[in-house]
Design an enzyme around this catalytic site. Structure first.
Site, PDB file in Angstrom:
ATOM      1  N   CYS A  89       0.877  -1.171   0.000  1.00 56.52           N
ATOM      2  CA  CYS A  89       0.000   0.000   0.000  1.00 56.52           C
ATOM      3  C   CYS A  89       0.915   1.221   0.000  1.00 56.52           C
ATOM      4  CB  CYS A  89      -0.896   0.007   1.233  1.00 56.52           C
ATOM      5  SG  CYS A  89      -1.892   1.508   1.361  1.00 56.52           S
ATOM      6  N   CYS A 224      -4.980   6.762  -3.826  1.00 54.87           N
ATOM      7  CA  CYS A 224      -4.369   5.424  -3.826  1.00 54.87           C
ATOM      8  C   CYS A 224      -2.941   5.596  -4.335  1.00 54.87           C
ATOM      9  CB  CYS A 224      -5.171   4.488  -4.728  1.00 54.87           C
ATOM     10  SG  CYS A 224      -4.448   2.844  -4.840  1.00 54.87           S
TER      11      CYS A 224
END
Ligand SMILES: N[C@H](CCC[C@H](N)C(=O)O)C(=O)O
Length: 287
Positions: A89, A224
């Protein structure tokens, strides 16, 4: 008799955690260096703590743990809000790096371990820059049929899988990201792991707007990190932009992406990672 597999909310009562945000992608981070939280609890703990309104609420849960290799100063377990464990991530990695420095676990420049590989981080107060694991599985401009609609899609793995589709800015603004994103996220072309889905508009020769439907959150997130990198790399490969690239995220914050278009094995993601609050868990937050 509770099995160790069953999350024991009583033993988590009073457990410290911090809430951090990176461009609107928000995370719960726990220093689990003493390994008091067994790995088996991760998915259920994420589902319970990330549930907005009913608990702390976040896009993901990050457990910071001792490194397995000499090269790193910590390793992590990353769980999406739905409890699925993800290899990497980008925004969570920037939060984890800043948290590890604040906890005295790491110097400002360090390396940490993820399931996607070693991640190099550079923490300068709120600004954090990380180098992703080498992207792979690049596919540019293939036909993607979604119900009765035909799209031109691209794909790359920047630690996690990302589909990337381009739209005119005005079309991107009015796109139903959840409706189309959820169909592509589960499209057979990306089975079995599925994919995150990035909808991109070119705003200038070094500027993109990116809206991302995130796997494991199953919604559009405000940003993101790995998706911003995926979008920037593919836009450069298509000749639409030249790095370094500024990505405007759904939440309005900007991410900076650095890479050599002739050698996309080294990609850097930079942006702010902020502490929102620190607190301790109540066992009732796990009900
Ligand atoms: N939802 C992603 C993981 C988090 C990626 C995103 N939050 C980022 O900043 O890179 C997945 O399961 O593939």
């Amino acid at each position: 008799m509770k099995k160790v597999m069953d999350l024991d909310s009583a033993c988590l009562d009073g457990f410290p955690f911090v809430k951090m945000v990176a461009s609107g992608n928000d995370f719960i981070l726990i220093n689990n260096f003493e390994k008091r939280i067994p790995a088996e609890w991760g998915p259920e703990l994420a589902r319970k703590l990330c549930r907005r309104a009913f608990s702390v609420g976040a896009d993901g849960l990050i457990l910071i743990e001792p490194p397995k290799s000499q090269k790193a100063c910590f390793s992590w377990r990353f769980f999406n809000a739905d409890g699925s464990e993800a290899e990497m991530c980008g925004n969570g990695g920037r939060c984890a790096a800043r948290f590890a420095v604040a906890e005295g676990l790491c110097p400002p420049e360090h390396v940490f371990e993820t399931l996607a590989g070693l991640i190099r981080a550079e923490v300068k107060e709120k600004k954090v820059k990380i180098e992703l694991s080498p992207p792979h599985s690049l596919r540019i401009d293939f036909a993607l049929d979604v119900d009765d609609q035909k799209f031109l899609a691209s794909f790359i793995n920047t630690g996690v899988p990302h589909a990337v589709l381009f739209f005119a800015p005005e079309d991107l603004a009015r796109l139903d990201v959840k409706q189309l994103g959820s169909k592509i996220r589960f499209h057979p072309a990306f089975a079995p792991s599925g994919t995150n889905v990035n909808f991109v508009a070119t705003l200038g020769e070094d500027n993109l707007k990116v809206r991302t439907y995130e796997r494991g959150v199953e919604a559009e997130t405000f940003a993101c990190g790995t998706g911003a990198c995926a979008s920037a790399i593919i836009a450069a490969q298509k000749g639409l932009i030249k790095p370094p690239v500024t990505v405007e995220t759904s939440g309005g914050e900007k991410l900076n992406i650095y890479f050599d278009p002739k050698d996309v094995s080294r990609v850097f993601l930079e942006g702010e990672a902020r502490f929102v609050y620190q607190a301790s868990l109540s066992k009732e937050a796990l009900e």
